[in-house]
Design an enzyme around this catalytic site. Structure first.
Site, PDB file in Angstrom:
ATOM      1  N   ARG A 262     -15.157 -28.482  36.828  1.00  0.00           N
ATOM      2  CA  ARG A 262     -14.867 -29.150  35.560  1.00  0.00           C
ATOM      3  C   ARG A 262     -15.490 -30.538  35.540  1.00  0.00           C
ATOM      4  O   ARG A 262     -15.397 -31.278  36.514  1.00  0.00           O
ATOM      5  CB  ARG A 262     -13.352 -29.243  35.341  1.00  0.00           C
ATOM      6  CG  ARG A 262     -12.691 -27.874  35.306  1.00  0.00           C
ATOM      7  CD  ARG A 262     -11.226 -27.923  34.990  1.00  0.00           C
ATOM      8  NE  ARG A 262     -10.631 -26.592  35.071  1.00  0.00           N
ATOM      9  CZ  ARG A 262      -9.357 -26.307  34.857  1.00  0.00           C
ATOM     10  NH1 ARG A 262      -8.515 -27.292  34.546  1.00  0.00           N
ATOM     11  NH2 ARG A 262      -8.916 -25.073  34.950  1.00  0.00           N
ATOM     12  N   ARG A 277      -7.574 -34.882  40.489  1.00  0.00           N
ATOM     13  CA  ARG A 277      -8.464 -34.507  39.389  1.00  0.00           C
ATOM     14  C   ARG A 277      -9.895 -34.482  39.913  1.00  0.00           C
ATOM     15  O   ARG A 277     -10.558 -35.502  39.987  1.00  0.00           O
ATOM     16  CB  ARG A 277      -8.311 -35.497  38.229  1.00  0.00           C
ATOM     17  CG  ARG A 277      -8.807 -34.952  36.899  1.00  0.00           C
ATOM     18  CD  ARG A 277      -8.503 -35.926  35.779  1.00  0.00           C
ATOM     19  NE  ARG A 277      -7.074 -36.080  35.555  1.00  0.00           N
ATOM     20  CZ  ARG A 277      -6.330 -35.256  34.810  1.00  0.00           C
ATOM     21  NH1 ARG A 277      -6.886 -34.232  34.215  1.00  0.00           N
ATOM     22  NH2 ARG A 277      -5.039 -35.481  34.663  1.00  0.00           N
ATOM     23  N   GLU A 349       1.615 -31.391  37.040  1.00  0.00           N
ATOM     24  CA  GLU A 349       1.318 -29.985  36.759  1.00  0.00           C
ATOM     25  C   GLU A 349       0.602 -29.319  37.927  1.00  0.00           C
ATOM     26  O   GLU A 349      -0.360 -29.865  38.473  1.00  0.00           O
ATOM     27  CB  GLU A 349       0.450 -29.880  35.508  1.00  0.00           C
ATOM     28  CG  GLU A 349       0.069 -28.449  35.153  1.00  0.00           C
ATOM     29  CD  GLU A 349      -1.278 -28.339  34.459  1.00  0.00           C
ATOM     30  OE1 GLU A 349      -1.922 -27.295  34.615  1.00  0.00           O
ATOM     31  OE2 GLU A 349      -1.684 -29.307  33.790  1.00  0.00           O
ATOM     32  N   SER A 352      -0.213 -23.615  34.866  1.00  0.00           N
ATOM     33  CA  SER A 352      -0.026 -23.537  33.426  1.00  0.00           C
ATOM     34  C   SER A 352      -0.170 -22.074  33.036  1.00  0.00           C
ATOM     35  O   SER A 352      -1.233 -21.483  33.233  1.00  0.00           O
ATOM     36  CB  SER A 352      -1.069 -24.397  32.709  1.00  0.00           C
ATOM     37  OG  SER A 352      -0.795 -24.502  31.334  1.00  0.00           O
ATOM     38  N   ARG A 391      -3.768 -28.974  44.427  1.00  0.00           N
ATOM     39  CA  ARG A 391      -2.525 -29.667  44.081  1.00  0.00           C
ATOM     40  C   ARG A 391      -1.364 -29.171  44.934  1.00  0.00           C
ATOM     41  O   ARG A 391      -0.437 -29.927  45.219  1.00  0.00           O
ATOM     42  CB  ARG A 391      -2.234 -29.516  42.589  1.00  0.00           C
ATOM     43  CG  ARG A 391      -3.259 -30.263  41.733  1.00  0.00           C
ATOM     44  CD  ARG A 391      -2.815 -30.466  40.323  1.00  0.00           C
ATOM     45  NE  ARG A 391      -3.752 -31.333  39.612  1.00  0.00           N
ATOM     46  CZ  ARG A 391      -3.521 -31.910  38.438  1.00  0.00           C
ATOM     47  NH1 ARG A 391      -2.353 -31.717  37.841  1.00  0.00           N
ATOM     48  NH2 ARG A 391      -4.428 -32.681  37.873  1.00  0.00           N
TER      49      ARG A 391
END
Length: 427
Positions: A262, A277, A349, A352, A391
């Site tokens: 990403r 991130r 988070e 999801s 994460r």
């Protein structure tokens, strides 16, 4: 993608749903564009019908030896033949414009999704476990990893720039162990089929799951026009693209452990320290392909599968129902699972899980048919992280930190760690 016929019949409902998402009304412009396209199509049909009729009239005029009428009709047919290509090109342009406009409209939230502007309006659905209580101070994962000597951001920057990490020794093994544990759990106990799929895809695959055209800036593109996947959702969901499935074989459940890529174009200045991130990270993805009737139950099931990963790891977390303003583009309803990070003193988070209705099925032209049905219906799709490996690594480091700076390996990961029970500072 939404159906333009549904929009024509439910214009107020569309604009109301978009308002809940914080978006401007779109129904009028979409309907006007569709009306223009339909008018051109109708004009083409009338021209084709008149051309066919005039061609027959020419034969009748010649039979009656009416040369003047025959010549007049021939001129009319010639004019129609000249006009048709321009009309056909206009129809193609209007259809492309309509499809592009439709492809940028987000999905319609389900009625039970809380209305809100952003993450502050999300609703806690359940809380599992308790926050750890220690006599020693909590630390962030990058402090722990660097102190142990197995997490290196400077070398990663030398290799690739910012938002990359090099893990070595037992931390690299811990990352691998987490991914293997997730795969084994989802395939062995949760009924998902493991898939090894490409990491680069064509435009059509990205379009099918809703990444294109709206989110191109969030992606990485190769020099030959392919895209690096931002999530294995893209490949797993598109496995059924263009197919007609038998309803009795649904649901199909797929999982894959892959790198994800990403650009993080919209996150400048956010989470610049550490691994939270990244441009590249490992993720265990879950995808379900279902019929319309079972999609909502499948959503609850998928979320429970992702939650089970954290339960087995002994991590405290909460599950949130996202509000309309915080939902993803393709989602009708989303649960975010947020793990507790003591070093940040915050929930973050880690998964999801979304139910998308037939939004992606329509984009992919993926359908199913029941035994007694002649007509087909678009499949319903779901996707979720089961979970984000990086994460999860962060959560293990911060929650299993010992006073001396070492990190205890959760029991469920011991079979994957080659006898290592604790990660201690490199000698």
């Amino acid at each position: 993608m939404l159906d333009i016929r549904w929009i024509r019949e439910n214009a107020q409902a569309l604009d109301g749903a978009l308002a809940k998402r914080g978006a401007e009304p779109q129904s009028q412009s979409l309907i006007e564009l569709d009306e223009k396209r339909r008018s051109v199509v109708q004009g083409m049909q009338e021209m084709q019908s008149r051309r066919n009729a005039a061609s027959k009239e020419i034969g009748a005029a010649l039979t009656q030896k009416n040369a003047e009428l025959a010549d007049k009709l021939k001129a009319e047919v010639a004019e129609i033949k000249t006009s048709l290509p321009a009309a056909e090109e206009e129809e193609r342009e209007l259809t492309a414009a309509l499809n592009d406009a439709l492809s940028r409209i987000p999905n319609i939230p389900l009625d039970d999704v809380p209305v809100g502007k952003d993450e502050h309006d999300n609703v806690v659905t359940r809380v599992v476990g308790e926050k750890p209580r220690w006599n020693h101070a909590a630390k962030e994962h990058f402090e722990i990893g660097e102190a142990l000597g197995y997490m290196d951001f400077e070398r990663a920057a030398k290799l690739s720039g910012s938002r990359f990490t090099v893990l070595t020794g037992p931390l690299a093994r811990l990352e691998r162990a987490l991914g293997q544990f997730m795969l084994d759990l989802h395939t062995g106990e949760h009924g998902y089929t493991e898939v090894s799929s490409p990491l680069m895809v064509r435009d059509e695959a990205m379009y099918g799951t809703g990444q294109l055209p709206k989110f191109a800036e969030d992606l990485f593109r190769t020099t030959d026009g392919r895209w690096l996947i931002p999530t294995a959702e893209v490949t797993l969901t598109n496995l059924v693209s263009g197919e007609i499935l038998e309803q009795e074989k649904l649901p199909l459940r797929f999982t894959a452990l892959t790198p994800s890529f990403r650009s993080e174009a919209g996150s400048a200045g956010r989470d610049t320290r550490g691994m939270l991130r990244q441009h590249q990270f490992w993720k265990c993805e879950l995808v379900s392909i279902t019929d319309a009737e079972s999609a909502l139950d499948e959503h609850e099931r998928m979320t429970a599968c992702a939650e089970e990963v954290l339960k087995r790891l002994g991590l405290h977390f909460r599950t949130m129902t996202l509000c309309t303003g915080d939902m993803g583009f393709s989602s009708r309803k989303t649960y975010d699972i947020e793990v507790w990070l003591p070093g940040q003193d915050a929930y973050r988070e880690i998964s999801s899980c979304s139910v998308c209705g037939d939004f992606q099925g329509r984009r992919m032209n993926a359908r199913y048919r029941g035994k007694e049905d002649k007509a087909t219906r678009f499949v319903h799709t779901l996707n979720g992280s089961g979970t984000a490996v990086g994460r999860c690594l962060i959560a293990v480091l911060e929650n299993y930190l010992n006073e001396d700076g070492s990190v205890t390996i959760p029991d469920v990961l011991l079979p994957y760690m080659g006898g290592l029970k604790k990660i201690e500072r490199a000698a």
